[in-house]
Scaffold this active site. Structure first.
Site, short mmCIF file in Angstrom:
data_model
loop_
_atom_site.label_atom_id
_atom_site.label_comp_id
_atom_site.label_asym_id
_atom_site.label_seq_id
_atom_site.Cartn_x
_atom_site.Cartn_y
_atom_site.Cartn_z
N HIS A 131 30.62 120.61 63.31
CA HIS A 131 29.83 121.36 64.29
C HIS A 131 28.89 120.43 65.05
CE1 HIS A 131 27.53 124.58 66.06
NE2 HIS A 131 26.44 124.15 65.47
N ASP A 171 28.37 126.54 75.00
CA ASP A 171 26.96 126.45 74.61
C ASP A 171 26.53 124.99 74.59
OD1 ASP A 171 27.59 125.32 72.08
OD2 ASP A 171 27.86 127.32 71.24
N LYS A 194 23.71 129.70 76.20
CA LYS A 194 23.94 130.89 75.37
C LYS A 194 22.75 131.12 74.44
CE LYS A 194 26.37 130.46 71.29
NZ LYS A 194 27.55 130.05 70.52
C1 R5P Z 1 28.11 127.71 67.85
O1 R5P Z 1 27.14 127.07 67.99
C2 R5P Z 1 29.51 127.18 67.76
O2 R5P Z 1 29.74 126.10 68.60
C3 R5P Z 1 30.48 128.27 68.07
O3 R5P Z 1 30.36 128.64 69.41
C4 R5P Z 1 30.18 129.44 67.19
O4 R5P Z 1 30.18 129.03 65.86
C5 R5P Z 1 31.18 130.52 67.37
O5 R5P Z 1 30.78 131.62 66.62
P1 R5P Z 1 31.21 133.07 67.10
O6 R5P Z 1 32.70 133.02 67.34
O7 R5P Z 1 30.85 133.96 65.94
O8 R5P Z 1 30.42 133.39 68.33
#
Ligand code: R5P
Length: 310
Positions: A131, A171, A194
């Site tokens: 991440h 994001d 976001k």
């Molecule tokens: C967030 O910071 C990650 O980069 C992903 O965008 C996130 O983990 C996605 O989670 P979800 O599909 O629940 O929005």
């Protein structure tokens, strides 16, 4: 390394482990996991590991705590069985999302798990698209951090007319990844600011960049509940994007994800098989076993892995 190369799998993603073993021309090693009546796990290798170069494949997919505990126990058992070296192969390291103290009284769980893996006896870690890349620094043992960017770039190049496309970071955390993909594909970049409202809900605050009349290509590290994805798709279409495609390294697809994707105007959503693939009319799977197999082979032979990072 002048030791037998041995590949084992936890329960989380056996098809990927099998595909990695096959790509290496090896059988998947035999091991068994059992759950006792009191919910304790029990793991056992069913062949000798003595002086072996052991790779244990386990993605931290739901049920994450079970899969984590199984991995820790497998690493511990492999060390206890006299493996010469044990590498934890964690294609999807879910707790990488808990990488900072951004609220009072919370745990930086990614660092805790790094400590646990080392305490269990892991000599190395092999993973893909953390991440945030700084999670790498939580480990004192070597970490090889693979990238799915070449696979995702190749996918977009074959699925989409890149003439009039734009890469979109959904994001701030994805900006570097998206920027790198945009450079590779020689495309412009757009960015979404976001705000996370809850674990499953997000809100788009702002879209920066020119998307009008273009094919938008969203790239994310993971799709969990797909909240980020569907909000980004809506914002892009409202801003005049012609169509939207998406790709992520980790297709976790939990909770409302599949329904959200089915109802979203997104054209197609691709993810690698670091998590067991889900099936749906818009979903596409991008295999990464060949990349892991190549990395394992090079680690085993003591060769450079760096060309696989980019
Ligand atoms: C967030 O910071 C990650 O980069 C992903 O965008 C996130 O983990 C996605 O989670 P979800 O599909 O629940 O929005």
């Amino acid at each position: 390394m002048d030791r037998p190369l041995l590949i084992f799998s936890g329960q989380s993603n056996k098809p990927l482990a099998q595909a990695i073993a096959e790509a290496l021309g090896l059988p998947l090693g035999k091991s068994a996991t059992q759950r006792f009546a009191n919910d304790n796990l029990f793991v056992r290798f069913e062949e000798s590991l003595r002086e072996g170069d052991v790779f244990i494949v386990q993605s931290l997919t739901p049920p994450v705590q079970d899969h984590l505990m199984e991995l820790l126990m497998m690493v511990d058992a492999a060390k206890g069985a006299s493996a010469a070296r044990v590498t934890a192969v964690i294609p999807y390291f879910s707790y990488a999302r808990s990488d900072k103290k951004d609220a009072p009284r919370i745990s930086i769980a990614a660092r805790l798990i790094a400590d646990l893996l080392q305490t269990a006896g892991a000599d190395r870690v092999l993973t893909m698209t953390l991440h945030s890349p700084q999670v790498h620094g939580f480990f004192k043992v070597p970490v090889d951090h693979l990238s799915a960017e070449p696979v995702i770039a190749n996918h977009f190049a074959t699925r989409v007319d890149l003439e009039n496309a734009v890469v979109v970071a959904p994001d701030a955390g994805d900006l570097k990844r998206a920027s790198s993909l945009a450079r590779r594909l020689r495309l412009p970049l757009a960015f979404i600011d976001k705000e996370r409202v809850s674990d499953t809900e997000v809100r788009v605050r702002m879209l920066v960049g020119e998307v009008k009349g273009k094919t938008a290509l969203i790239v994310d590290d993971e799709i969990s509940t797909a909240g980020s994805l569907v909000e980004a798709v809506e914002a892009l279409l409202q801003a005049g994007a012609k169509e939207v495609y998406a790709a992520a390294t980790h297709g976790v697809y939990v909770g409302p994800a599949l329904e959200r994707i089915a109802q979203s105007p997104v054209k197609e959503v691709a993810a690698t098989d670091t998590c067991p693939p889900k099936v749906g009319p818009k979903l596409k799977t991008l295999p990464v076993a060949p990349i892991f197999a190549e990395a394992i082979w090079r680690i085993h032979r003591g060769e450079s892995v760096s060309s696989l990072f980019t």
